[in-house]
Structure formats: C-alpha cells, structure tokens
Design a protein around this motif. Sequence first.
Motif, short mmCIF file in Angstrom:
data_model
loop_
_atom_site.label_atom_id
_atom_site.label_comp_id
_atom_site.label_asym_id
_atom_site.label_seq_id
_atom_site.Cartn_x
_atom_site.Cartn_y
_atom_site.Cartn_z
N ALA A 72 0.88 -1.21 0.02
CA ALA A 72 -0.08 0.16 0.10
C ALA A 72 0.84 1.26 -0.17
N SER A 73 1.76 1.25 0.59
CA SER A 73 2.81 2.41 0.93
C SER A 73 3.44 2.44 -0.46
N GLU A 74 4.19 1.64 -1.20
CA GLU A 74 4.70 1.54 -2.34
C GLU A 74 3.84 2.35 -3.72
N ILE A 75 2.54 1.94 -3.39
CA ILE A 75 1.82 2.36 -4.59
C ILE A 75 1.30 3.87 -4.26
N LEU A 76 1.24 4.06 -2.92
CA LEU A 76 0.83 5.60 -2.71
C LEU A 76 2.06 6.48 -2.81
N LEU A 77 3.19 5.86 -2.55
CA LEU A 77 4.27 6.73 -2.73
C LEU A 77 4.94 6.84 -4.05
N ALA A 78 4.44 6.14 -4.93
CA ALA A 78 5.27 5.89 -6.32
C ALA A 78 5.15 7.30 -6.71
N CYS A 95 9.71 2.03 6.58
CA CYS A 95 10.92 3.08 6.95
C CYS A 95 12.20 2.64 6.32
N ILE A 96 12.62 1.31 6.39
CA ILE A 96 13.74 0.64 5.90
C ILE A 96 14.10 0.91 4.37
N LYS A 97 12.73 0.61 3.56
CA LYS A 97 12.81 0.64 2.15
C LYS A 97 13.06 2.15 1.65
N ASN A 98 12.33 2.91 2.51
CA ASN A 98 12.22 4.34 1.97
C ASN A 98 13.06 5.25 2.49
N LYS A 99 13.93 4.64 3.74
CA LYS A 99 15.10 5.50 4.42
C LYS A 99 14.46 6.59 5.23
N PHE A 100 13.14 6.32 5.85
CA PHE A 100 12.70 7.37 6.55
C PHE A 100 13.02 7.15 8.02
N ARG A 101 13.28 8.15 8.51
CA ARG A 101 13.82 7.96 9.92
C ARG A 101 13.08 9.09 10.93
N GLY A 102 11.82 9.43 10.78
CA GLY A 102 11.12 10.56 11.57
C GLY A 102 10.41 9.47 12.46
N GLU A 103 9.62 10.31 13.13
CA GLU A 103 8.55 9.54 14.43
C GLU A 103 7.87 8.68 13.63
N SER A 104 7.38 7.49 14.47
CA SER A 104 6.48 6.41 14.15
C SER A 104 5.80 5.98 15.30
N ALA A 105 4.70 5.51 15.04
CA ALA A 105 3.74 4.92 15.94
C ALA A 105 2.77 3.85 15.49
#
Lengths: 83, 210
Positions: free
Chosen positions: B63-69, B129-139
């Motif tokens: 879902a994230s991959e399609i959303l972020l394409a 996060c690993i795939k996209n190199k996101f390092r911000g807040e998460s929950a």
Amino acid sequence: MEELVEKLKKEIIEQLNLEEIEPDDIDPATPLFDEGLGLDSIDALELIVLLEKEYGQKIEDPKKGKEILYSVNTIAEFIRKNS
Amino acid sequence: MEITISKYIKIENNTIWLNGEKVFSAGPDTDFGTFMKVLYRRYAVKYLKFFKMDNLSKLGFLASEILLAGQGLVKHYPNDKIGVFLSNSNSTLDIDQQYYDLIKDSDNYFPSPALFVYTLPNIMIGEICIKNKFRGESATFIMKEYDPNITVDYIKNLFLQNKIKVCIAGFVDYTKDNYDAFLYLAENTELLNGIAHNAENINNLYYQRE
C-alpha cells in the motif's frame, strides 16, 4: 557432495522464502551474505535452524558460524564432516 | 498551519482505489498471497525482502509503495522529518498464530526467527521505513476499529512541534479471513485540491467508494 549441495540450495530457497531465486542462480562458492544472495542476520538464524532441523547439526562454537555459513559449499562441508 | 491530505489509497476485496478511483481489481477468487504477488509485479516493486514479510507487513508495504510511487519524499523532505503512523485492529494475530502452531509441539520445537520478528505490529512500519529510508517519528495504534479521532491530534501535534513535515498514516489490518489497508499522505502545505487533515475527512475517505 554435489547432491548435498543441490539439496541445500533448494532447502535454503524454501526456508528463506527466496521467491524469485532458482537453485541454478546460486553459485555454491559465492558468499551468501552481503554479496551473493544478500542475506541478513535473521537469515543466518534461519540457516542455523535449518541445519538443526534437517541435519541434526548444531553450530556449537558461535565464532565458527560465519565461516560455516559463508557459502553453500561451506555449509555442505560442515554437514559432511559432522555426519 | 494547514495540514492537508495530498494522496490516499485503499486496498480491500482484491481491489485498489487511489484517490478514490478504482485503479486495479483482481478476481474475487484470487487468494491473498496471489493478490500480493500480482501487485508486487504489476507495480514493479523490486524488493526481494518483500517475500519474507508476513501478510500484514506485505499489505502495508505494498500500500505504501503504491501510495508513494513518484512522490520522491526523501528528495523533498529531510529523512528525519518523515513520519509513519499506522493503526490496526488485530495486531499481528495472524503471524502470532502461525508462530504458536510452529512451536506448540515440544518434540518438534524449531522456532523460526524469521516468523518471530513479525510478531510485533510496528515491524510493518519498520519495513516501510527501511525501504524508503524514513527516519522520523513513528507509532502503531491498536484500536477496535479505525478511529482517526484518536490519531489526528497526535499527528497534528507532531507537525506543530516541527517533529515531522510529512507523514504516512492510516489503517492496515490483516486476519486470515479479512484484510483492509487505507493509507494517506499528509503534508504541511496548502495544496490545490488538498483535503484538510481532520477526522471527519479521513473517515469520509476511508469509507469512500466510487
């Protein structure tokens, strides 16, 4: 030994869910980690489980784990020596 | 500050809606595993670790991959200002059950580390996060049913404190009988046709059907 290598390739693919990899894609001498199949630390643990479950082999000395799990050939050699 | 929803996706019943428009549907007889593989190939994901994920992570990840394409988030925002906030009803019950089935026989006790790592629902966020190199807040929020009232203020506060400048949020749930993914992208920018980030709008998008 060759038979064991081929069997191991199939088992590694199945155990590690290497969906788009075929046995022929795996060079038994190529390092499994970092390069080669790009396996990670969880995969290493899965390989240890595989050795214990399918071959009754335990890696008693953790320091030797890296050496034993280096490639399909080194895993096969470890099984052969300890069988 | 105006937080707006710039893009959203819903995956349910073997169908994908992007910004409310149906973009793909597989046959009703397609099982979940096959549907995931079809999406992986259709959207040319190229990430072999996908096949090692549990079903919940596969769903959230795709879902994230399609959303972020095409979004190029890490080009537009610092990595540590990109947040991910997901909600879920059934936590990791599916993989918990699989893991339990694997270890319940003490005479055949071979716990799988690869299964065990997925017995926490925030691992799904980790995969994104690993795939996209996101390092911000998460929950990860576990709730009976999706209720954006619980998450909207939390997310808004993080924007106000400048902890995040953009986030992916929504609801991803999986059981062997049902699955549901709804993700949206929220940004601190006044976009043309952007949708205000509030619970009412999010609920409308979540329940929206063409």
